[in-house]
Design an enzyme around this catalytic site. Structure first.
Site, PDB file in Angstrom:
ATOM      1  CG  ASP A 163      -2.204   0.732   1.027  1.00  0.00           C
ATOM      2  OD1 ASP A 163      -2.350   1.405  -0.010  1.00  0.00           O
ATOM      3  OD2 ASP A 163      -3.078   0.631   1.909  1.00  0.00           O
ATOM      4  CD  GLU A 216      -0.117   6.002  -3.300  1.00  0.00           C
ATOM      5  OE1 GLU A 216      -0.530   4.895  -3.696  1.00  0.00           O
ATOM      6  OE2 GLU A 216      -0.196   6.362  -2.107  1.00  0.00           O
ATOM      7  CG  ASP A 245      -8.440   3.964  -0.590  1.00  0.00           C
ATOM      8  OD1 ASP A 245      -8.191   2.751  -0.732  1.00  0.00           O
ATOM      9  OD2 ASP A 245      -7.853   4.679   0.235  1.00  0.00           O
TER      10      ASP A 245
END
Length: 756
Positions: free
Chosen positions: A414, A417, A477
């Site tokens: 995950d 970024e 998401d």
């Protein structure tokens, strides 16, 4: 980034210096070097003062031309750089008084020697695009920042695709796109996976080989041009000739890398604990028991964030309060035939013992003053692993190896970024250029650790150029709505046009709890994607919590995917070998059908299955069928194209059509994704033209051919022959007529009825 105010004027404070002509041209080392002044040179005095651009033209492989423009060569950072293949192919170079040219394969670039500046790219005698007057240049903005800029012509009717996983309309024309990885969900213009590569319906692609922020204006600042710019003193881009979209992707991925082949077990159903839900081993066991008791095949169980203790992500230690016996739990899951995936990220919370360990060893990213970079976003006092340091990579990898030793099979990587630029990297990399690139070295580190054990699969969120080599990626998401389902699909199709072969999404959506209709429609879409995961944020995603029909729908589509695995895994092998995505935008497969140019709510799964997810509770859907007689896989009904169809589907159905002339290999098992695909395989032939012959390769679990068949039609007879492979039962079917062969039989013939 926009520099102009309309056609004539610049924006306040902006100054532009554009190439005016190719004044000096030299040929050397298989390329051309052009000196392009930014003012008209009519006398010797004009050579004093003002920028002169150096333009280098070369070819890294046939049908690809590289353009590199430099202003101040001494101000160009040398790291990081994308890994790009360079074969130094033979090229043809010609320099005359009127122009200079370089040809690679069928692709030629010509640079006019006289003003105005003109650099034209052609193939087969046809112009693809060109850099004309006031296109290539140097820009200074009101803050004294320095940018390199290029504009390439868009012809009338030319459409642009790509630029990474973007959730808006598939066609990029009219959009402003910044190549800058951010954590923004799926409902905005920012993206987790930014790729400075686009392709057009005019037979070429453009790869801007710059790892930092690249700003694209796609028919937006100038409606007849694609502009791209980057801060700094150099700009390199590559023109990639096709002419088909598939040929462009093959060449682009030959340059930047093709996906590794994920293990076959990863194509089965993944079930997650979800994100912020409460769970322990009893919860996990109840989910696994519930799936087994309802006859729902499950392949992978995923533990999200809270397998670790709060405030300590990531310390790679199981929370002893909820998982007192992790080794035993993993062993029990493995005994049930399940693989296990764990959530990780590149952050180290200050409360973790690894913070002090990493800081003392110099493994954490630092600020210019030498202190560890920290903030309180996500985890209190979090720091960031500096993956540019080989020692830091090995340190991080060592923590993962301990989990693999316990029995873990995969990692969900995950984040990646939220990478700061006010930092200093161990290898001296430029922080702005490292912002996107960080995702690549983070995921590469984890993928390499998994590959040490022989099988590697990630569930990664962030990516840039080269990230396609490290599957799988998921869409990030999204909300739990039909609209989010549609935007997720657009993102996946866009990412596939950047060479990413394998892509997934959260079935049912991430934020919020989907209503049963959304969940059931998303199940059909999710199981007809390359990878399939049930995951959410604050609520569980086991189907019986929605309604009993959800259980039935999930069972039906999970088993359908398992039966289709001989076909799907062959498409996966093709993705790894050629760079073509498993989930293909319609334009990729039907570039000559203008009706497919803008389609972004349907796709081809592999080369021969058309999928149109139903995006409504009532089941009504309109979708486009290309030319030919297609066959609905679920009920055998024939559908004739080209044309639009409006249908209504129950939750157990959706438009799933087989391409005319296709032969689909279907497996003999529906309880798992990894089995002997050649044993008992059925070859389903659909609308074979008379005189045709099709070769079908049934893969083994290692990607090699387990069996090869030829299916042909001669008048009213359909023939099937086994060309390669050990004797095993196999079947041939055409239009519902089934013939089964014993293991020793290598030829089957079906005699069609007169009406067929």
């Amino acid at each position: 980034m926009k520099f102009k105010d309309g056609y004539w004027r610049m924006r306040p404070g902006v100054r532009g210096d554009y190439a005016t002509a190719a004044l000096d041209v030299t040929a050397d080392d298989g390329g051309l070097r052009v000196l392009a002044p930014t003012r008209r040179i009519t006398r010797r005095g004009d050579t004093i003062d003002g920028p002169v651009l150096r333009v280098d033209l070369s070819s890294p492989m046939p049908e690809v031309i590289r353009v590199r423009t430099v202003h101040f060569a001494g101000a160009v950072p040398d790291s990081p750089v994308f890994e790009v293949r360079d074969d130094h192919p033979d090229v043809k170079i010609a320099v005359t008084a009127a122009e200079a040219s370089l040809t690679s394969g069928d692709l030629t670039v010509r640079v006019g020697r006289d003003a105005p500046w003109d650099m034209t790219f052609t193939a087969g005698g046809r112009e693809l695009t060109r850099s004309g007057g006031k296109s290539l240049g140097v820009m200074h903005d009101a803050d004294a920042r320095h940018f390199m800029v290029e504009q390439l012509r868009l012809s009338a009717g030319e459409l642009v695709y790509g630029l990474g996983e973007r959730f808006g309309p598939l066609v990029r024309n009219g959009q402003s796109v910044d190549i800058w990885n951010e954590d923004g969900g799926t409902s905005s213009e920012i993206a987790y996976k930014n790729v400075p590569f686009y392709l057009t319906n005019r037979g070429y692609g453009v790869f801007v080989n710059h790892p930092g922020r690249v700003s694209f204006e796609v028919g937006s600042e100038s409606v007849s041009r694609v502009q791209f710019s980057a801060e700094g003193h150099d700009l390199e881009y590559l023109i990639i000739h096709g002419p088909s979209p598939a040929a462009i992707l093959r060449r682009y991925t030959a340059l930047t890398g093709r996906p590794a082949l994920p293990p076959a077990w990863s194509f089965g159903l993944w079930l997650s604990t979800s994100f912020t839900t409460d769970y322990d081993e009893a919860t996990v066991t109840s989910f696994v028991d519930g799936m087994a008791g309802r006859d729902l095949p499950l392949s992978v169980f995923h533990f999200d964030c809270f397998w670790m203790r709060r405030f300590r992500w990531c310390d790679f230690e199981w929370d002893p309060e909820v998982f007192p016996d992790p080794e035993g739990m993993l062993r029990r899951l493995k005994e049930r035939g399940l693989r296990v995936c764990l959530w990780i990220n590149p952050y180290i919370g200050q409360a973790s013992a690894l913070f002090d360990e990493g800081a003392a060893a110099g493994h954490l990213l630092r600020r210019p003053d030498g202190t560890v970079w920290q903030d309180d976003h996500w985890q209190a006092g979090r720091a960031l692993v500096d993956f540019t340091s080989p020692a830091a990579r090995e340190w991080y990898a060592g923590k993962l190896r301990g989990l693999l030793d316990m029995g873990v099979d995969a990692f969900k990587t995950d984040f990646g970024e939220r990478i700061p630029t006010d930092v200093v990297y161990a290898d001296g990399s430029d922080p702005e250029r490292m912002h996107n690139y960080y995702s690549l070295i983070y995921n590469q580190t984890v993928h390499d650790v998994l590959a040490e054990r022989g099988e590697a699969v990630l569930f990664a969120r962030s990516a840039t150029v080269g990230g396609q080599r490290l599957p799988v990626h998921w869409g990030g998401d999204c909300e739990s709505t039909f609209e989010a389902m549609a935007e997720s699909l657009r993102g996946g199709l866009s990412l596939g046009l950047g060479g990413f072969g394998f892509w997934s999404h959260d079935i049912g959506g991430f934020e919020g709890r989907p209503d049963p209709a959304v969940f059931k429609r998303w199940v059909a879409f999710g199981l007809l994607s390359s990878h399939s995961r049930l995951h959410g944020s604050g609520s569980y995603r086991v189907p019986w919590l929605f309604d009993e029909e959800s259980v039935t729908v999930l069972r039906s589509f999970t088993r359908l995917k398992a039966r289709l695995m001989p076909y799907l895994y062959a498409a996966a092998v093709q993705a790894a070998a050629e760079g073509l995505p498993m989930m293909r935008a319609m334009h990729l497969e039907f570039p000559g059908d203008r009706a497919c140019d803008h389609l972004d709510a349907q796709y081809l799964l592999g080369p021969d299955l058309l999928v149109a997810p139903v995006l409504s509770a009532d089941g009504e859907i309109s979708y486009y069928v290309p030319e030919g007689v297609w066959t609905r896989l679920l009920d055998g009904e024939r559908v004739t194209g080209p044309g639009w169809r409006t249908e209504r589907h129950g939750f157990d159905s959706l438009p799933l059509l087989v391409r005319p002339g296709a032969v689909i290999a279907t497996g003999a098992r529906d309880d798992r994704p990894d089995y002997d695909y050649a044993d008992g395989v059925t070859l389903d032939a659909y609308e074979l033209p008379d005189g045709s012959a099709t070769t079908v390769t049934v893969p083994a679990l290692d990607g090699r051919a387990a069996a090869v068949f030829e299916v042909s039609r001669d008048g009213d007879r359909v023939h099937g022959r086994r060309l390669e492979g050990a004797p095993a039962p196999w079947n041939l079917r055409h239009a519902g007529t089934l013939a089964a062969a014993a293991p020793e039989i290598d030829h089957i013939e079906i005699i069609l009825s007169a009406k067929e």
